[in-house]
Design a protein around this motif. Sequence first.
Motif, PDB file in Angstrom:
ATOM      1  N   GLN A 296       5.838   1.875  -2.372  1.00 42.58           N
ATOM      2  CA  GLN A 296       5.458   0.479  -2.144  1.00 42.58           C
ATOM      3  C   GLN A 296       4.165   0.295  -1.365  1.00 42.58           C
ATOM      4  O   GLN A 296       3.484  -0.703  -1.527  1.00 42.58           O
ATOM      5  N   ASN A 297       3.832   1.245  -0.498  1.00 45.00           N
ATOM      6  CA  ASN A 297       2.674   1.036   0.366  1.00 45.00           C
ATOM      7  C   ASN A 297       1.388   1.444  -0.327  1.00 45.00           C
ATOM      8  O   ASN A 297       0.818   2.488  -0.042  1.00 45.00           O
ATOM      9  N   THR A 298       0.956   0.641  -1.263  1.00 38.28           N
ATOM     10  CA  THR A 298      -0.270   0.987  -1.952  1.00 38.28           C
ATOM     11  C   THR A 298      -1.182  -0.216  -1.973  1.00 38.28           C
ATOM     12  O   THR A 298      -0.757  -1.345  -1.758  1.00 38.28           O
ATOM     13  N   THR A 299      -2.435   0.038  -2.284  1.00 35.24           N
ATOM     14  CA  THR A 299      -3.388  -1.052  -2.384  1.00 35.24           C
ATOM     15  C   THR A 299      -3.252  -1.770  -3.716  1.00 35.24           C
ATOM     16  O   THR A 299      -3.865  -2.798  -3.937  1.00 35.24           O
ATOM     17  N   GLY A 300      -2.464  -1.181  -4.626  1.00 37.93           N
ATOM     18  CA  GLY A 300      -2.322  -1.781  -5.941  1.00 37.93           C
ATOM     19  C   GLY A 300      -3.433  -1.367  -6.895  1.00 37.93           C
ATOM     20  O   GLY A 300      -3.408  -1.715  -8.065  1.00 37.93           O
ATOM     21  N   GLU A 301      -4.405  -0.589  -6.386  1.00 42.46           N
ATOM     22  CA  GLU A 301      -5.529  -0.198  -7.230  1.00 42.46           C
ATOM     23  C   GLU A 301      -5.107   0.797  -8.309  1.00 42.46           C
ATOM     24  O   GLU A 301      -5.754   0.908  -9.337  1.00 42.46           O
TER      25      GLU A 301
ATOM     26  N   LEU B 252       4.162   6.511  -6.354  1.00 41.24           N
ATOM     27  CA  LEU B 252       3.353   5.907  -5.301  1.00 41.24           C
ATOM     28  C   LEU B 252       4.139   5.093  -4.291  1.00 41.24           C
ATOM     29  O   LEU B 252       3.662   4.857  -3.191  1.00 41.24           O
TER      30      LEU B 252
ATOM     31  N   VAL C 182       1.114  -6.305   1.668  1.00 36.59           N
ATOM     32  CA  VAL C 182       1.060  -4.862   1.896  1.00 36.59           C
ATOM     33  C   VAL C 182      -0.174  -4.272   1.220  1.00 36.59           C
ATOM     34  O   VAL C 182      -0.796  -3.345   1.730  1.00 36.59           O
ATOM     35  N   GLN C 183      -0.575  -4.846   0.080  1.00 39.45           N
ATOM     36  CA  GLN C 183      -1.765  -4.317  -0.593  1.00 39.45           C
ATOM     37  C   GLN C 183      -3.016  -4.544   0.247  1.00 39.45           C
ATOM     38  O   GLN C 183      -3.843  -3.642   0.409  1.00 39.45           O
TER      39      GLN C 183
ATOM     40  N   ARG D  40       5.513  -5.490 -10.683  1.00 40.91           N
ATOM     41  CA  ARG D  40       5.471  -5.788  -9.251  1.00 40.91           C
ATOM     42  C   ARG D  40       5.244  -7.273  -9.014  1.00 40.91           C
ATOM     43  O   ARG D  40       5.874  -7.900  -8.183  1.00 40.91           O
TER      44      ARG D  40
ATOM     45  N   GLN E 263      -7.075   1.375   5.451  1.00 40.89           N
ATOM     46  CA  GLN E 263      -7.896   2.445   4.891  1.00 40.89           C
ATOM     47  C   GLN E 263      -9.386   2.145   4.997  1.00 40.89           C
ATOM     48  O   GLN E 263     -10.209   2.957   4.588  1.00 40.89           O
TER      49      GLN E 263
ATOM     50  N   PRO F 227      -9.632  -5.849 -13.768  1.00 44.26           N
ATOM     51  CA  PRO F 227      -9.599  -4.571 -13.027  1.00 44.26           C
ATOM     52  C   PRO F 227      -8.422  -3.674 -13.452  1.00 44.26           C
ATOM     53  O   PRO F 227      -8.575  -2.468 -13.626  1.00 44.26           O
TER      54      PRO F 227
ATOM     55  N   LYS G 199      -4.969   7.976  -7.863  1.00 49.22           N
ATOM     56  CA  LYS G 199      -5.279   8.016  -9.285  1.00 49.22           C
ATOM     57  C   LYS G 199      -5.310   9.457  -9.784  1.00 49.22           C
ATOM     58  O   LYS G 199      -4.786   9.772 -10.859  1.00 49.22           O
TER      59      LYS G 199
ATOM     60  N   THR H 213      -5.188   7.150  -0.486  1.00 50.03           N
ATOM     61  CA  THR H 213      -6.269   6.279  -0.944  1.00 50.03           C
ATOM     62  C   THR H 213      -6.158   6.067  -2.449  1.00 50.03           C
ATOM     63  O   THR H 213      -5.603   6.903  -3.164  1.00 50.03           O
ATOM     64  N   PRO H 214      -6.691   4.957  -2.930  1.00 46.44           N
ATOM     65  CA  PRO H 214      -6.595   4.674  -4.365  1.00 46.44           C
ATOM     66  C   PRO H 214      -7.118   5.828  -5.216  1.00 46.44           C
ATOM     67  O   PRO H 214      -6.500   6.198  -6.220  1.00 46.44           O
TER      68      PRO H 214
ATOM     69  N   ASP I 226      -2.298   0.741  -9.872  1.00 43.26           N
ATOM     70  CA  ASP I 226      -1.333   0.145 -10.793  1.00 43.26           C
ATOM     71  C   ASP I 226      -1.964  -0.081 -12.156  1.00 43.26           C
ATOM     72  O   ASP I 226      -3.077  -0.601 -12.253  1.00 43.26           O
TER      73      ASP I 226
END
Lengths: 430, 302, 309
Positions: free
Chosen positions: C254-259, C252, A395-396, C269, A403, C84, C173, C168-169, C261
Amino acid sequence: MRRGISIAAAVCALALTATACGSDDEGSTGKAKDAKDISGSLTYWDTSDATTEAPVYKKLIADFEQKYPKIDVNYENVEFASIEQKFKSAAKTGKGAPDVMRADVGLIPEYASLHYIAPLDGTLALKGGTDDFTEGPLNTTKYQGKTYGVPSVTDTLGILYNKKLFKKAGIEKAPTTWDEFIETSKTIKKKTGVEGTYLNPDSYFLLPFLYGEGTDLADTKTKKITINSPEAVKAVTTAKKVYDQASAKVDFANAYDNMQTSFKNGEVAMLIQGPWSVTDDLSGKAFKGDEDNLGFAPVPAGSTGKPQAPTGGHDLTVYQGSKNLDAAYLFTQFMTSSKSQQKIAAETATLPTRESAYTPEVTKDARIKGFHPIMKTARPRVALPQVGSLFTPLVQQYTKILQGDVSVKSGLDAAAEDFKKLLPGYTIGS
Amino acid sequence: MTSATTHSPATTGALAKTPAPRPKKVRGREERSTLASVALHGTLIVASLVAAFPVAWIVFISLGPKTAWQSPGEVLGNLSLDNYVKVLTETDFPHWFGASVIVAGGTTVLGVFLAATAGYAVSRMRFPGHRQLMWSFLVTQMFPMAVLIVPLYELLARFDLIDNYLGLILTYATTAVPFCAWMMKGYFDTIPHEIDEAGRVDGLTPFGTFWRLIVPLAKPGLAVTAFYSFLTAWGEVAYASQFMGADHYTLAVGIRTFATESRADWAMMTAASVIILVPATLVFLLVQRNLVSGLTAGGTKS
Amino acid sequence: MITALRHSWQKYWYAWAMVAPVVIVLAVLVLYPLGYGFYLSLTNANEANVARDIGAFHAPATYKMVGLDNYWSILSGADGDFYPRLTWTIVWTVSCVALHIAIGMGLALLLNRKMRAKLLYRALLILPWAVPAFVGVFAWRLMLNSQYGVFNEMITAVGLPAQNWLATPFAQKVAVIMVNVWIGVPFNMVALLGGLQSIPKELYEASEMDGASPWQRFVNVTLPGLRPVTHTVVLLGCIWTFNMFAVIYLLLGQNTTGEADILVTFAFRKAFTGVSDYSGAATYGIVILALLLAFSTFYRRRQLKTEQA
């Protein structure tokens, strides 16, 4: 909860009625025992919607307790967001675990591989055989040749559409391929001003794209990771095209709520969605009092030409460490019987997993009638214990791809690398 | 990465500017020009609005129909308490409420007791280990519990404290007490040692001195400790949802059953949130007079 | 030796008795998980290879000691995520704490003046503190909804473009910092307000007589007077913010880029979706603890130095 059970056990011991509570002699098979003699208490964890679905499950439990007065069922509605961790902690330590649990079909391989749930072959839970169960849902209960659950409700993804909006845009029928899906969406936007679709960026909703190209996250037979195969790249490219060209603006954190709300209010013309959402759709102003306005169709096909979507739904599972396995098996059997399934279907419009439960009574419900034929397009998901872990990197990367932060290929390559860390013994490649 | 800290002017610009006029504000006792008055009240009004708005917003949404969250415009025309009636009568809400009261109450009592005794001992008695103790209080705050929840679960399971109020209360106390003890130590430091001397002259034991003389004087500090412990327990979700069974659900866990995988019942959730807020706000109003003095004494003397 | 012990016991037994309850509770509930976590971090334990004893199923533990491999894989940057995440965690902590202190200080200075409706302002400004974090986050999530949220309506009403806040990340943020600032300012404001009130008035009067400007008074009287409070608040703020789980995790989804986090949410996670990775989670836990310990030690030492100077 556990206290309740131990008290019941103590009462049993005092009563000295060996036939009533001793599961010792029969071990865990419970075959030779008469159902009427089973007693004790058990805990059932439910994940159904607490306001709309839970009442019918509670009613069934009351029926069960009436039929088997020696068994006492503790009903617990557990919030879905934490049930997996909660169950696993409890299952491992044996403290606070349920006896029977309603589990998402996607979690069966994981629970089974960890031995948290009991194999049910030859137990009371599957008494009467599995012939009546439809193939798709039954497949979800299998792990390495054994049956670890009894299918309760099933679902898949399909197209739900607003017939009036389609008509207004001059579209005759639901799209059958992704290209058509995108074209239809554009036409609707142009002719009616309403958004054609709303892409759910959740990775589960990516599966029809992958399946449409004949691929999956990984291949268990060849032990290959296939998420960055050319087919998968093609599938995700299509998804990206839907996102770029056909979808309303996606709110990633609130995607599900927003797409659902937009659709039922008539602000979006079609969705890839599951039958669980139909009741909610019919409460929106686009469909309220106008149930016929909601159209159903299989998901669009990819280049394989075959529309395919994941089999979802829930199975009832029995905790391996249950202190009252016999009662747990019996309860599982009762809750998944044709009669129970008919009641559940009538009240909640979720799809039964038994052929015999699709009675005329049940299928006359527009919500079930609409989705029932689509179940043909459901296919099993890859049965890997780690599948839950795979969805996080997927999903990430998928979000990044949508995007526009990374290209489809490099995003999927990165996901494949993460998969490799999670799947020992697997190699990347198709 | 620094760009991440840049706030959009739309959101926090107003907030970020508030410290700007600070130099003038120290004088306090002088007359203010009308302009300064307007600026002062203007800033505070804006800040108060920002602080209170999210709360006011869920109160507002909770009074509307089921779809209020997506079309707030409909709320005013359809004001009703339906959501509250539903939450209170059609769910296990009263039950959850009871569990929360037990857990939060227990945490408060235990938290105040532990923090006060430890705080007093560290404040008054130069016993070997008191420095290390203060330091270890701080260390417990660094503990990333979310990540170490598995060992904790197994520990509680071993003592049969899963699905048990005591287990949850102890866990919360562990979270709240270190900071509270620190705060109490600071507060006790501000109470003159002569009082202890007087107690000793009157023949009181150290415990007697503590209990009869010091505790009554430390009420503001204790009030803040109580507030802090209460809040820690009242609104916590993660531990409660992992450790407790349905018979012992706390509010925070219970209302999450209104949201399923596919759909959240925002109407019910907002109404339930508001009801959860009420006791927290009441406790807050009760102690807020003491909050400033109680917290600071603790803060100044670390 | 023994007499020394006995002497020490006689002298201090009541002090120890008073701290005993806390020490016992903390030792059991914190030290045990810590010790066990540390042990796990030296192994390759996961959910599939630890000992299980469930009903008819029995499995012995099959994990093994791997020494410092887990630490090495994190600290060498081999897992590709640690640095990161660490960078963002530091940015997040510094910006949150800076904003907490700046805004808290500003408001405290305003509230420390004589004025009408002071109590009302104070009560309203402290309100977010009384709101359970999950309710606050939930309210913000409703408000920040890009399509149906009131936040976008408000900013478009004043002529600014609507934003997709949680997408968007970068937007994520900004949003998480904003929400965390909202939650955290009251505590800082109250602490600093108390600090202001404990500064003796005479100091201001003396400074005024010397002809100091308001700014000079702020720099020469207020700031030094507040130093003990700000030291504590900054230290605690950094520790709490570094480990702030709820805001990021709940806001946020679940649907995130993880950026967006931070280390804690990332580790959670990573370790607890699917088959749980106990050793990985524990290693992250210990690394986080070590980072904070190092920071606190350094910070306290510097603080002591400035006090002595």
